[in-house]
Design an enzyme around this catalytic site. Sequence first.
Site, mmCIF file in Angstrom:
data_model
loop_
_atom_site.group_PDB
_atom_site.id
_atom_site.type_symbol
_atom_site.label_atom_id
_atom_site.label_comp_id
_atom_site.label_asym_id
_atom_site.label_seq_id
_atom_site.Cartn_x
_atom_site.Cartn_y
_atom_site.Cartn_z
ATOM 1 N N GLU A 91 -50.900 65.520 67.492
ATOM 2 C CA GLU A 91 -50.914 64.764 68.743
ATOM 3 C C GLU A 91 -50.676 65.647 69.966
ATOM 4 O O GLU A 91 -49.959 66.640 69.885
ATOM 5 C CB GLU A 91 -49.766 63.747 68.749
ATOM 6 C CG GLU A 91 -49.764 62.823 67.600
ATOM 7 C CD GLU A 91 -48.517 61.943 67.599
ATOM 8 O OE1 GLU A 91 -48.312 61.260 66.594
ATOM 9 O OE2 GLU A 91 -47.752 61.946 68.575
ATOM 10 N N CYS A 104 -47.973 67.882 76.661
ATOM 11 C CA CYS A 104 -46.971 68.073 75.616
ATOM 12 C C CYS A 104 -47.717 68.360 74.314
ATOM 13 O O CYS A 104 -48.478 67.527 73.827
ATOM 14 C CB CYS A 104 -46.129 66.803 75.480
ATOM 15 S SG CYS A 104 -44.994 66.839 74.078
ATOM 16 N N CYS A 111 -43.054 68.555 60.235
ATOM 17 C CA CYS A 111 -41.862 69.328 60.592
ATOM 18 C C CYS A 111 -40.886 69.278 59.422
ATOM 19 O O CYS A 111 -40.823 68.289 58.710
ATOM 20 C CB CYS A 111 -41.216 68.697 61.830
ATOM 21 S SG CYS A 111 -39.764 69.584 62.440
ATOM 22 N N CYS A 115 -34.606 65.674 61.353
ATOM 23 C CA CYS A 115 -33.763 64.880 62.266
ATOM 24 C C CYS A 115 -33.917 63.380 61.945
ATOM 25 O O CYS A 115 -35.022 62.884 61.750
ATOM 26 C CB CYS A 115 -34.135 65.137 63.721
ATOM 27 S SG CYS A 115 -33.904 66.855 64.216
ATOM 28 N N CYS A 118 -36.376 61.014 64.135
ATOM 29 C CA CYS A 118 -37.676 61.537 64.576
ATOM 30 C C CYS A 118 -38.799 61.210 63.596
ATOM 31 O O CYS A 118 -38.689 61.460 62.392
ATOM 32 C CB CYS A 118 -37.569 63.047 64.768
ATOM 33 S SG CYS A 118 -39.097 63.791 65.334
ATOM 34 N N GLY A 158 -43.372 69.209 65.457
ATOM 35 C CA GLY A 158 -43.065 70.551 64.958
ATOM 36 C C GLY A 158 -41.891 71.208 65.657
ATOM 37 O O GLY A 158 -41.440 70.776 66.707
ATOM 38 N N SER A 190 -38.940 73.548 73.457
ATOM 39 C CA SER A 190 -37.817 72.753 72.961
ATOM 40 C C SER A 190 -37.494 73.114 71.508
ATOM 41 O O SER A 190 -38.392 73.211 70.678
ATOM 42 C CB SER A 190 -38.181 71.272 73.059
ATOM 43 O OG SER A 190 -37.137 70.479 72.593
ATOM 44 N N SER A 213 -32.304 70.631 71.896
ATOM 45 C CA SER A 213 -32.053 69.253 71.476
ATOM 46 C C SER A 213 -30.645 69.175 70.920
ATOM 47 O O SER A 213 -30.419 69.450 69.741
ATOM 48 C CB SER A 213 -33.072 68.842 70.404
ATOM 49 O OG SER A 213 -34.369 68.949 70.938
ATOM 50 N N HIS A 215 -28.118 66.443 71.430
ATOM 51 C CA HIS A 215 -27.986 65.078 70.897
ATOM 52 C C HIS A 215 -26.602 64.690 70.399
ATOM 53 O O HIS A 215 -26.429 63.568 69.896
ATOM 54 C CB HIS A 215 -28.998 64.805 69.768
ATOM 55 C CG HIS A 215 -30.425 64.993 70.146
ATOM 56 N ND1 HIS A 215 -30.935 64.686 71.383
ATOM 57 C CD2 HIS A 215 -31.490 65.474 69.429
ATOM 58 C CE1 HIS A 215 -32.235 64.953 71.407
ATOM 59 N NE2 HIS A 215 -32.597 65.449 70.247
ATOM 60 N N ASN A 289 -36.160 56.420 71.337
ATOM 61 C CA ASN A 289 -37.346 55.634 71.035
ATOM 62 C C ASN A 289 -37.176 55.134 69.613
ATOM 63 O O ASN A 289 -37.054 55.948 68.700
ATOM 64 C CB ASN A 289 -38.588 56.534 71.080
ATOM 65 C CG ASN A 289 -39.355 56.356 72.358
ATOM 66 O OD1 ASN A 289 -39.829 55.261 72.653
ATOM 67 N ND2 ASN A 289 -39.446 57.424 73.120
ATOM 68 N N CYS A 332 -42.792 61.419 70.145
ATOM 69 C CA CYS A 332 -42.981 62.406 69.101
ATOM 70 C C CYS A 332 -43.398 61.904 67.714
ATOM 71 O O CYS A 332 -42.626 61.313 66.990
ATOM 72 C CB CYS A 332 -41.645 63.136 68.983
ATOM 73 S SG CYS A 332 -41.792 64.706 68.231
HETATM 74 N N1 SAH Z 1 -38.562 70.461 67.290
HETATM 75 C C1 SAH Z 1 -38.282 70.559 68.686
HETATM 76 C C2 SAH Z 1 -39.328 69.950 69.605
HETATM 77 C C3 SAH Z 1 -39.971 68.634 69.231
HETATM 78 S S1 SAH Z 1 -39.215 67.110 69.567
HETATM 79 C C4 SAH Z 1 -36.919 70.001 68.988
HETATM 80 O O1 SAH Z 1 -36.279 69.481 68.089
HETATM 81 O O2 SAH Z 1 -36.461 70.131 70.117
HETATM 82 C C5 SAH Z 1 -39.028 66.892 71.285
HETATM 83 C C6 SAH Z 1 -37.769 66.092 71.611
HETATM 84 O O3 SAH Z 1 -37.880 64.705 71.247
HETATM 85 C C7 SAH Z 1 -36.539 66.599 70.866
HETATM 86 O O4 SAH Z 1 -35.449 66.664 71.746
HETATM 87 C C8 SAH Z 1 -36.334 65.539 69.819
HETATM 88 O O5 SAH Z 1 -35.032 65.562 69.338
HETATM 89 C C9 SAH Z 1 -36.719 64.307 70.586
HETATM 90 N N2 SAH Z 1 -36.988 63.124 69.780
HETATM 91 C C10 SAH Z 1 -37.563 63.041 68.574
HETATM 92 N N3 SAH Z 1 -37.630 61.759 68.160
HETATM 93 C C11 SAH Z 1 -37.103 61.016 69.149
HETATM 94 C C12 SAH Z 1 -36.893 59.616 69.322
HETATM 95 N N4 SAH Z 1 -37.232 58.753 68.384
HETATM 96 N N5 SAH Z 1 -36.320 59.209 70.476
HETATM 97 C C13 SAH Z 1 -35.981 60.100 71.440
HETATM 98 N N6 SAH Z 1 -36.142 61.408 71.336
HETATM 99 C C14 SAH Z 1 -36.694 61.876 70.202
#
Ligand code: SAH
Length: 344
Positions: A91, A104, A111, A115, A118, A158, A190, A213, A215, A289, A332
């Site tokens: 995507e 983006c 990946c 997480c 995600c 990724g 990121s 990230s 969190h 999200n 994502c």
């Molecule tokens: N792998 C990298 C980049 C990809 S994700 C990373 O972890 O940073 C880009 C961002 O979206 C990251 O901060 C990730 O934690 C966040 N993300 C993924 N799923 C999400 C969700 N459901 N709601 C909000 N943020 C999310």
Amino acid sequence: MSKNLKSMMLPELSAVLKDMGQPSFRAKQVYTWLHRGVRSYDEMTNLPKSLRDTLAKDYPICPPEVVRKQESQRDGTIKYLWRLSDGNCVETVLMRYHYGNTVCISTEVGCRMGCAFCASTLGGLVRKLEPFEMLDQVLFTQVDSGLPVSHIVLMGIGEPLDNFDNVMRFLELVNSEDGMNISMRHISLSTCGLVPKIDELAAKKLQLTLSVSLHAPNDAIRDTIMPVNRAYPSEELIEACRRYYDATGRRISFEYAMIDGVNDSTDNAKELLRRLKGLPAHFNLIPLNHVEESPLKPSSREAVSRFQKTLESGGVTATVRRTLGGDIDASCGQLRRKYTKETT
Ligand code: SAH
């Protein structure tokens, strides 16, 4: 090294064309065409037909095909699902901000970071993307939409630092003067926090923005939502961020997905302030999200704004990320996930 010419820098491309007996000016012509997003060598009208034919046979361009394109009625965000030459899908999202159009991009098919919140990681890692496959996302988004791209974020599917060499090559390509010439200052990368790779990146002293990230304010919480924290605990990550700042002078941008009852209390914000003391940083607060497969829920608007105020009163700037493309599964990995589920 990939055989795709678009993964090569100009000197490497020159060597290939020299081996074919071509005059030295050809390389720049081919490089320029490729970086304009042509789909076929026949578009390279200033090249002899015989050379176009040889290149098409030995170095197929393999442009991605649009599988789905969704445009938000609310804010003009466009999301693409591309099919790569081996059939895998990734995507790309185009977002329209006042300062320019931002793309983006994905850096891997799937990946392996795991997480909990995600969608990109649910099917694991399929493979890493080649440099040209990252470049193609920028090029063909620009060609298809007709909108000039000025900014890039590596925040799609990724983990960019888990595909380090290919990502570094992509950055070099997209930044090159004869290519898209996108400034490093307009690029954000990121990461979920691969500490040794953050140090490797710091050593390159690029002027891009490093987004981390985070969190969570501590290991107890971070361990439950990000498996990577067990390999690189938050203290090590924060120390790496301090080293990154010292090496590059670039303020760190922390991403913080706000999850109801998990990481969104005032105490959590205060703990962050204590632990990041003295590190120039900016927070992007993103209301989670919701992903169908996950029990985690977004924080309330009140909790987000309380958290933001606490950080700001401690001297750390924090913005609540405007959610773009909420009507088109723009977060994502959601579109690829939906498509994979429908077609398997
Ligand atoms: N792998 C990298 C980049 C990809 S994700 C990373 O972890 O940073 C880009 C961002 O979206 C990251 O901060 C990730 O934690 C966040 N993300 C993924 N799923 C999400 C969700 N459901 N709601 C909000 N943020 C999310």
